[in-house]
Design a protein around this motif. Structure first.
Motif, PDB file in Angstrom:
ATOM      1  N   VAL A  35       0.857  -1.179   0.000  1.00  0.00           N
ATOM      2  CA  VAL A  35       0.000   0.000   0.000  1.00  0.00           C
ATOM      3  C   VAL A  35       0.895   1.231   0.000  1.00  0.00           C
ATOM      4  N   LYS A  36       1.204   1.702  -1.206  1.00  0.00           N
ATOM      5  CA  LYS A  36       2.052   2.881  -1.387  1.00  0.00           C
ATOM      6  C   LYS A  36       1.616   3.601  -2.648  1.00  0.00           C
ATOM      7  N   PRO A  37       1.663   4.924  -2.639  1.00  0.00           N
ATOM      8  CA  PRO A  37       1.310   5.638  -3.869  1.00  0.00           C
ATOM      9  C   PRO A  37       2.386   5.436  -4.935  1.00  0.00           C
ATOM     10  N   PRO A  38       1.983   5.423  -6.201  1.00  0.00           N
ATOM     11  CA  PRO A  38       2.980   5.296  -7.269  1.00  0.00           C
ATOM     12  C   PRO A  38       3.811   6.572  -7.393  1.00  0.00           C
ATOM     13  N   LEU A  39       5.091   6.393  -7.719  1.00  0.00           N
ATOM     14  CA  LEU A  39       5.985   7.542  -7.898  1.00  0.00           C
ATOM     15  C   LEU A  39       5.697   8.232  -9.227  1.00  0.00           C
ATOM     16  N   PRO A  40       5.769   9.557  -9.265  1.00  0.00           N
ATOM     17  CA  PRO A  40       5.627  10.260 -10.539  1.00  0.00           C
ATOM     18  C   PRO A  40       6.931  10.207 -11.330  1.00  0.00           C
ATOM     19  N   THR A  41       6.853  10.571 -12.579  1.00  0.00           N
ATOM     20  CA  THR A  41       8.041  10.752 -13.406  1.00  0.00           C
ATOM     21  C   THR A  41       8.309  12.249 -13.475  1.00  0.00           C
ATOM     22  N   VAL A  42       9.549  12.636 -13.166  1.00  0.00           N
ATOM     23  CA  VAL A  42       9.910  14.054 -13.182  1.00  0.00           C
ATOM     24  C   VAL A  42      11.010  14.258 -14.218  1.00  0.00           C
ATOM     25  N   ARG A  43      10.703  15.072 -15.232  1.00  0.00           N
ATOM     26  CA  ARG A  43      11.690  15.420 -16.253  1.00  0.00           C
ATOM     27  C   ARG A  43      12.095  16.873 -16.050  1.00  0.00           C
ATOM     28  N   VAL A  44      13.402  17.090 -16.024  1.00  0.00           N
ATOM     29  CA  VAL A  44      13.939  18.434 -15.877  1.00  0.00           C
ATOM     30  C   VAL A  44      14.730  18.697 -17.149  1.00  0.00           C
ATOM     31  N   GLY A  45      14.130  19.476 -18.055  1.00  0.00           N
ATOM     32  CA  GLY A  45      14.733  19.642 -19.380  1.00  0.00           C
ATOM     33  C   GLY A  45      14.725  18.287 -20.078  1.00  0.00           C
ATOM     34  N   THR A  46      15.898  17.785 -20.417  1.00  0.00           N
ATOM     35  CA  THR A  46      15.999  16.494 -21.119  1.00  0.00           C
ATOM     36  C   THR A  46      16.380  15.355 -20.181  1.00  0.00           C
ATOM     37  N   VAL A  47      16.494  15.638 -18.876  1.00  0.00           N
ATOM     38  CA  VAL A  47      16.958  14.656 -17.894  1.00  0.00           C
ATOM     39  C   VAL A  47      15.792  14.191 -17.020  1.00  0.00           C
ATOM     40  N   THR A  48      15.801  12.914 -16.643  1.00  0.00           N
ATOM     41  CA  THR A  48      14.806  12.396 -15.707  1.00  0.00           C
ATOM     42  C   THR A  48      15.419  12.390 -14.307  1.00  0.00           C
ATOM     43  N   GLU A  87      12.736  23.775 -17.626  1.00  0.00           N
ATOM     44  CA  GLU A  87      11.359  23.509 -17.197  1.00  0.00           C
ATOM     45  C   GLU A  87      11.322  22.160 -16.472  1.00  0.00           C
ATOM     46  N   ILE A  88      10.492  22.084 -15.426  1.00  0.00           N
ATOM     47  CA  ILE A  88      10.304  20.838 -14.675  1.00  0.00           C
ATOM     48  C   ILE A  88       8.913  20.318 -14.988  1.00  0.00           C
ATOM     49  N   ASP A  89       8.850  19.095 -15.520  1.00  0.00           N
ATOM     50  CA  ASP A  89       7.576  18.484 -15.890  1.00  0.00           C
ATOM     51  C   ASP A  89       7.331  17.280 -14.970  1.00  0.00           C
ATOM     52  N   VAL A  90       6.260  17.356 -14.178  1.00  0.00           N
ATOM     53  CA  VAL A  90       5.905  16.273 -13.262  1.00  0.00           C
ATOM     54  C   VAL A  90       4.724  15.519 -13.862  1.00  0.00           C
ATOM     55  N   GLU A  91       4.902  14.223 -14.077  1.00  0.00           N
ATOM     56  CA  GLU A  91       3.851  13.386 -14.646  1.00  0.00           C
ATOM     57  C   GLU A  91       3.397  12.382 -13.585  1.00  0.00           C
ATOM     58  N   PHE A  92       2.207  12.621 -13.001  1.00  0.00           N
ATOM     59  CA  PHE A  92       1.650  11.738 -11.985  1.00  0.00           C
ATOM     60  C   PHE A  92       0.917  10.567 -12.632  1.00  0.00           C
ATOM     61  N   HIS A  93       0.665   9.521 -11.844  1.00  0.00           N
ATOM     62  CA  HIS A  93      -0.082   8.355 -12.336  1.00  0.00           C
ATOM     63  C   HIS A  93      -1.512   8.733 -12.725  1.00  0.00           C
ATOM     64  N   ALA A  94      -2.050   9.737 -12.065  1.00  0.00           N
ATOM     65  CA  ALA A  94      -3.377  10.295 -12.360  1.00  0.00           C
ATOM     66  C   ALA A  94      -3.339  11.744 -11.904  1.00  0.00           C
ATOM     67  N   GLU A  95      -4.144  12.571 -12.527  1.00  0.00           N
ATOM     68  CA  GLU A  95      -4.127  14.002 -12.188  1.00  0.00           C
ATOM     69  C   GLU A  95      -4.617  14.214 -10.756  1.00  0.00           C
ATOM     70  N   PRO A  96      -3.802  14.872  -9.912  1.00  0.00           N
ATOM     71  CA  PRO A  96      -4.228  15.099  -8.525  1.00  0.00           C
ATOM     72  C   PRO A  96      -5.097  16.340  -8.399  1.00  0.00           C
ATOM     73  N   SER A  97      -5.872  16.378  -7.318  1.00  0.00           N
ATOM     74  CA  SER A  97      -6.514  17.642  -6.950  1.00  0.00           C
ATOM     75  C   SER A  97      -5.558  18.308  -5.959  1.00  0.00           C
ATOM     76  N   ASN A  98      -5.633  19.597  -5.850  1.00  0.00           N
ATOM     77  CA  ASN A  98      -4.767  20.345  -4.931  1.00  0.00           C
ATOM     78  C   ASN A  98      -3.281  20.048  -5.152  1.00  0.00           C
ATOM     79  N   ALA A  99      -2.844  20.003  -6.394  1.00  0.00           N
ATOM     80  CA  ALA A  99      -1.424  19.770  -6.679  1.00  0.00           C
ATOM     81  C   ALA A  99      -0.593  20.914  -6.117  1.00  0.00           C
ATOM     82  N   SER A 100       0.621  20.561  -5.659  1.00  0.00           N
ATOM     83  CA  SER A 100       1.506  21.581  -5.104  1.00  0.00           C
ATOM     84  C   SER A 100       2.923  21.378  -5.630  1.00  0.00           C
ATOM     85  N   PHE A 101       3.690  22.478  -5.638  1.00  0.00           N
ATOM     86  CA  PHE A 101       5.094  22.423  -6.048  1.00  0.00           C
ATOM     87  C   PHE A 101       5.850  23.428  -5.186  1.00  0.00           C
ATOM     88  N   HIS A 102       6.887  22.941  -4.483  1.00  0.00           N
ATOM     89  CA  HIS A 102       7.658  23.784  -3.581  1.00  0.00           C
ATOM     90  C   HIS A 102       9.148  23.594  -3.812  1.00  0.00           C
TER      91      HIS A 102
END
Length: 146
Positions: A35-48, A87-102
């Motif tokens: 029971v754990k949430p799936p990790l998102p994929t985070v791309r920063v420019g051309t790097v993961t 640019e930082i692109d965060v790709e979640f397993h499903a679109e969240p409500s109340n998404a945050s970025f800090h």
């Protein structure tokens, strides 16, 4: 009941208790780790970037798990070299409500845009949101070289 039958009955009862205990312990151990949430994929420019699980409360199939994690140090993360201003692109397993970025600045979470700062240095970010299964936060770090 003869002595032999009584011994056989006790052996059967003890055997069933041992087998039942093993099955219960195994199912508890397996369910605790699943029971754990799936990790998102985070791309920063051309790097993961390598993403680490942070604080979460998550439920699945009638089970729920919560884990509280302190804010990480940059040394705790696998830093990836990136370009300033990427640019930082965060790709979640499903679109969240109340998404945050800090961004982590001097030990504090500061709301930020998903863009790498222009100055050389090490930067740690936290992102997350809420889903029907619960809420989760994730952390990752990047380094802008001189």
């Amino acid at each position: 009941m003869s002595g032999l039958r009584r011994k056989v009955l006790w052996i059967v009862v003890i055997g069933l208790l041992v087998v039942g205990g093993i099955l219960y312990a195994t199912s508890f151990w397996k369910s605790g780790t699943s029971v754990k949430p799936p990790l998102p994929t985070v791309r920063v420019g051309t790097v993961t970037a390598e993403v680490k699980q942070s604080t979460y409360c998550w439920s699945d199939g009638g089970e729920a798990v919560c884990e509280d994690h302190g804010l990480p140090e940059a040394d705790d993360l696998q830093l990836v070299p990136v370009e300033a201003g990427a640019e930082i692109d965060v790709e979640f397993h499903a679109e969240p409500s109340n998404a945050s970025f800090h961004q982590l600045v001097d030990g504090e979470l500061v709301p930020a845009e998903p863009v790498v700062p222009d100055e050389p240095g090490v930067y740690v970010f936290e992102t997350g949101g809420d889903w029907p299964q619960g809420d989760s936060r994730y952390v990752f770090g990047v380094e802008v070289k001189e």
